[in-house]
Design a protein around this motif. Structure first.
Motif: not given
Length: 152
Positions: A31-51
């Motif tokens: 399995x793959x795991x990604x951790x993002x650390x930052x300000x004002x990240x759009x979690x839904x957009x990041x998840x959709x793009x990676x999916x």
């Protein structure tokens, strides 16, 4: 899915690197795991793009549908320097498989096309681009018939 070793990727701002590390354990889930650390990240957009990158049956079907050619299509492959190449560096062949992978490819690499050249050589196209693979002009009776049917 094609790698026998884990791939570790690390990035901070514009500095990044990645490499294969220790092998997967035999009974370990891959399995793959990604951790993002930052300000004002759009979690839904990041998840959709990676999916959209996951190798699910639905995503694989979308990729197949997006390809320009089908098995059996005649194409011309850019193989500059090949003795059979035309003046522009293209050689004729036939698409023999879609979304092709061989064991000698880098882990994770899948070529959009496997192509059997008229010489009998089997190659892969690393991308679905006219710079690499384009439709071959029709030959013989089919081309002549189509020209006769076009209005003058």
């Amino acid at each position: 899915a094609h790698a026998e070793q884990r791939f570790v990727y690390h990035a901070v701002h514009m500095i990044f690197n990645g490499d294969f590390t220790e092998p997967w354990e035999e009974d370990e889930p891959r399995e793959s795991k990604l951790v993002f650390i930052g300000k004002n990240l759009d979690a839904a957009e990041l998840k959709a793009r990676f999916e959209a990158c996951l190798a699910t049956p639905a995503n694989l079907e979308k990729k197949l549908q997006a390809l320009r050619f089908h098995v059996g299509d005649r194409v011309m492959c850019h193989l500059a320097g090949d003795p059979d190449a035309d003046a522009n560096g293209y050689v004729k062949g036939t698409i023999t498989q879609l979304m092709w992978r061989s064991e000698d490819m880098d882990p994770g690499m899948v070529a959009p096309y496997q192509i059997t050249m008229d010489s009998g050589d089997i190659i892969s196209a690393p991308a679905d681009s006219d710079d690499l693979v384009k439709r071959a002009p029709e030959e013989g009776d089919a081309a002549a018939k189509r020209q006769r049917q076009q209005p003058a």
